[in-house]
Design a protein around this motif. Sequence first.
Motif, PDB file in Angstrom:
ATOM      1  N   GLU C   4      79.671  30.591 -73.990  1.00 14.43           N
ATOM      2  CA  GLU C   4      78.352  30.918 -73.458  1.00 14.43           C
ATOM      3  C   GLU C   4      78.059  32.383 -73.752  1.00 14.43           C
ATOM      4  O   GLU C   4      76.997  32.728 -74.253  1.00 14.43           O
ATOM      5  N   ARG C   7      77.079  32.777 -77.323  1.00 14.25           N
ATOM      6  CA  ARG C   7      75.688  32.403 -77.615  1.00 14.25           C
ATOM      7  C   ARG C   7      74.738  33.537 -77.246  1.00 14.25           C
ATOM      8  O   ARG C   7      73.848  33.879 -78.010  1.00 14.25           O
ATOM      9  N   ASP C  36      64.947  33.733 -66.489  1.00 15.43           N
ATOM     10  CA  ASP C  36      65.725  32.740 -67.241  1.00 15.43           C
ATOM     11  C   ASP C  36      65.064  32.371 -68.560  1.00 15.43           C
ATOM     12  O   ASP C  36      65.745  31.903 -69.488  1.00 15.43           O
ATOM     13  N   ILE C  37      63.734  32.536 -68.639  1.00 15.87           N
ATOM     14  CA  ILE C  37      63.065  32.249 -69.921  1.00 15.87           C
ATOM     15  C   ILE C  37      63.581  33.203 -70.986  1.00 15.87           C
ATOM     16  O   ILE C  37      63.835  32.793 -72.128  1.00 15.87           O
ATOM     17  N   TYR C  40      66.886  31.968 -72.105  1.00 19.55           N
ATOM     18  CA  TYR C  40      66.807  30.822 -73.023  1.00 19.55           C
ATOM     19  C   TYR C  40      66.331  31.243 -74.410  1.00 19.55           C
ATOM     20  O   TYR C  40      66.758  30.679 -75.417  1.00 19.55           O
ATOM     21  N   ILE C  41      65.405  32.200 -74.459  1.00 21.94           N
ATOM     22  CA  ILE C  41      64.955  32.682 -75.776  1.00 21.94           C
ATOM     23  C   ILE C  41      66.137  33.292 -76.522  1.00 21.94           C
ATOM     24  O   ILE C  41      66.336  33.035 -77.710  1.00 21.94           O
ATOM     25  N   GLU C  43      69.519  32.853 -75.874  1.00 26.93           N
ATOM     26  CA  GLU C  43      70.618  31.915 -76.126  1.00 26.93           C
ATOM     27  C   GLU C  43      70.227  30.782 -77.063  1.00 26.93           C
ATOM     28  O   GLU C  43      70.976  30.443 -77.979  1.00 26.93           O
ATOM     29  N   PHE C  44      69.066  30.177 -76.783  1.00 27.04           N
ATOM     30  CA  PHE C  44      68.711  28.975 -77.539  1.00 27.04           C
ATOM     31  C   PHE C  44      67.968  29.328 -78.841  1.00 27.04           C
ATOM     32  O   PHE C  44      68.439  29.029 -79.937  1.00 27.04           O
ATOM     33  N   ALA C  45      66.801  29.999 -78.708  1.00 23.72           N
ATOM     34  CA  ALA C  45      66.014  30.282 -79.922  1.00 23.72           C
ATOM     35  C   ALA C  45      66.820  31.145 -80.889  1.00 23.72           C
ATOM     36  O   ALA C  45      66.946  30.823 -82.070  1.00 23.72           O
ATOM     37  N   PHE C  46      67.381  32.250 -80.376  1.00 21.67           N
ATOM     38  CA  PHE C  46      68.067  33.158 -81.300  1.00 21.67           C
ATOM     39  C   PHE C  46      69.560  32.833 -81.451  1.00 21.67           C
ATOM     40  O   PHE C  46      70.078  32.819 -82.560  1.00 21.67           O
ATOM     41  N   ASP C  48      71.242  29.892 -80.816  1.00 24.76           N
ATOM     42  CA  ASP C  48      71.513  28.586 -81.428  1.00 24.76           C
ATOM     43  C   ASP C  48      70.795  28.400 -82.772  1.00 24.76           C
ATOM     44  O   ASP C  48      71.401  27.905 -83.721  1.00 24.76           O
ATOM     45  N   ILE C  49      69.498  28.750 -82.818  1.00 22.75           N
ATOM     46  CA  ILE C  49      68.685  28.340 -83.973  1.00 22.75           C
ATOM     47  C   ILE C  49      68.696  29.377 -85.101  1.00 22.75           C
ATOM     48  O   ILE C  49      68.999  29.043 -86.248  1.00 22.75           O
ATOM     49  N   TYR C  50      68.335  30.620 -84.814  1.00 23.06           N
ATOM     50  CA  TYR C  50      68.219  31.614 -85.895  1.00 23.06           C
ATOM     51  C   TYR C  50      69.547  31.874 -86.597  1.00 23.06           C
ATOM     52  O   TYR C  50      69.559  32.335 -87.732  1.00 23.06           O
TER      53      TYR C  50
END
Lengths: 126, 126, 126, 126, 126, 126
Positions: C4, C7, C36-37, C40-41, C43-46, C48-50
């Motif tokens: 975690e 990430r 928390d938004i 998520y930006i 952890e998830f957008a950057f 996980d994805i980028y």
Amino acid sequence: MEKENTRFKNGLNALQNIDGTAGQNVMDSLTGDSKDIAKYIVEFAFGDIYTRNSLNLKQREMITITALLVQGDTAPQLNVHINGALNVSLSETEVIETFIQCIPYIGFPKVLNAVSVAHEVFKTRN
Amino acid sequence: MEKENTRFKNGLNALQNIDGTAGQNVMDSLTGDSKDIAKYIVEFAFGDIYTRNSLNLKQREMITITALLVQGDTAPQLNVHINGALNVSLSETEVIETFIQCIPYIGFPKVLNAVSVAHEVFKTRN
Amino acid sequence: MEKENTRFKNGLNALQNIDGTAGQNVMDSLTGDSKDIAKYIVEFAFGDIYTRNSLNLKQREMITITALLVQGDTAPQLNVHINGALNVSLSETEVIETFIQCIPYIGFPKVLNAVSVAHEVFKTRN
Amino acid sequence: MEKENTRFKNGLNALQNIDGTAGQNVMDSLTGDSKDIAKYIVEFAFGDIYTRNSLNLKQREMITITALLVQGDTAPQLNVHINGALNVSLSETEVIETFIQCIPYIGFPKVLNAVSVAHEVFKTRN
Amino acid sequence: MEKENTRFKNGLNALQNIDGTAGQNVMDSLTGDSKDIAKYIVEFAFGDIYTRNSLNLKQREMITITALLVQGDTAPQLNVHINGALNVSLSETEVIETFIQCIPYIGFPKVLNAVSVAHEVFKTRN
Amino acid sequence: MEKENTRFKNGLNALQNIDGTAGQNVMDSLTGDSKDIAKYIVEFAFGDIYTRNSLNLKQREMITITALLVQGDTAPQLNVHINGALNVSLSETEVIETFIQCIPYIGFPKVLNAVSVAHEVFKTRN
């Protein structure tokens, strides 16, 4: 080349007749790399499309302000084309009535946004 | 109560004049908990809006099919209202021309979708 | 827990490399219940994805500014990501050209909106 | 790694409780390069978001089916989440009523589309 | 006529209970040709829809702010209805949590826009 | 006239190189009043836009499939342009990765729709 010139000339003519100085301002803001966008608006949107037969300019502007309202996030373009609609002799009442007709199909919020732009335009012109 | 009845009666009248059996089929599909949606379409969309002055039914259907094209994901509703547009005497040419006018404002994909629904409707009626 | 942290750390790294202070400002504006938004930006957008393989950051920012343009009502996010696109070495010409490529698919209004944000960004950076 | 496993495990748990086999079918259709999308749906959408406090699952599914209706072009996802809504004990009446509440904000067409998916779901379950 | 009066009276009542002065301001801005839009908002949106059974006002405002967030280009309407949501006793936490639930279904940009309007509303009220 | 011919000829050339028979099928379906739409797609979309410098065809198709995914209700156009993307040598992995990059900006539903079209295209070609 002849014909290409014709598309640009006809388009510019249509743009000036319909949108007047507001349209010209949009064109003037497109410089450098984005200058070709102005060229395409003149040649394609106005030279190819607005000059077609089968619908008159009042009908074309009615369709255009409907398309802009429904799409959303188009306040600057609505400003230009509500002016355009009035320039080609839609009445203020017909502009608002066009927006009212959209309520059942897109709901109140986008209609309220468009009406708010229309009120600004009406105030500026009167 | 009088007036409420009037809204429903006027709306049903307008719906039947404009959309014919296609409109009736939509109403008939709304049963149980969703029956009130049919009531609101009749009373509000048709009773309140379509019966207003300032624009005629040809203009209202031209606005409606534009709103449906731009919004997207409305093939069944476009089917009903392209029929409606032809019923109130827009020509097939004017329907397609309305869609062509939308190209500069929403691009080709949604216009192609609407044209494809129109071709089905034209074929069924001819 | 290790992972975690990874990430978040990787995401923050990517966010800072791509969006610089503009991205940080968005994160900082998210406080209280909306903190928390930001998480998520990152952890998830950057995170996980980028950081995925198969596309490089230039391609990812080209996709991102296209997605923002087409979606509409995203001027603040376009501002951040046009900056991001330039930070990962897309040229100004490539940014505008990306927007021009969208014209046939979404029409002129949203392209004009995006170009207008781009011109602001270019002016601020030069 | 512990925590990552926890996100996936919690997410899968939530997904199975809410969407049942319909959710599992979506996951199973995501193979090869798109398998990671299933992972993100489980970990992020279900593991991170659905398991948060402050709103219960009935509220979360009410929000979800509203978001899907308004966005449009989401019939397969609406199918999954109308099932999900009923699984977490929203009644059929509450599902339709949620859609009716959307009429003033997005108009009739997208509401009719959602009702049509709901009627299919209700029929399959009864 | 009786009944029509009832729709308007009930609608105005609901509008005032829910949206307070913010709703009244929207109504007051609709004058001249657009005055009927105010009438339809009162009679149809509030008189017909908000007064229905099966969902309470907290649920209806949760659905409404979701619909506005997802649709986009609705900052003024979100402002009114985030106020409305708080007026009918959703907590600030529940408003933000509603927006967070939308992330998987519409992505971060529109959620960030809505959170930004919410922060303004919260600040004004506190 | 020369130049006009050039636009059409160049456009048709680009269309055939990129979209192959799938593009030709779209053109062939546009007859009668809608024939001019095919002309505009060839002359404007392909003749004017795709033949521009500054971005290569791989980049242009990556932008196009992103624009179609985000816009929604474009399954037939996505089918044509996922084929086009592969024709100009994007790999299947890059197509799916383009869609994955969109998740943070538009959410899962539209990404799942695009992936589902891609899987059909991949199956047909293999």
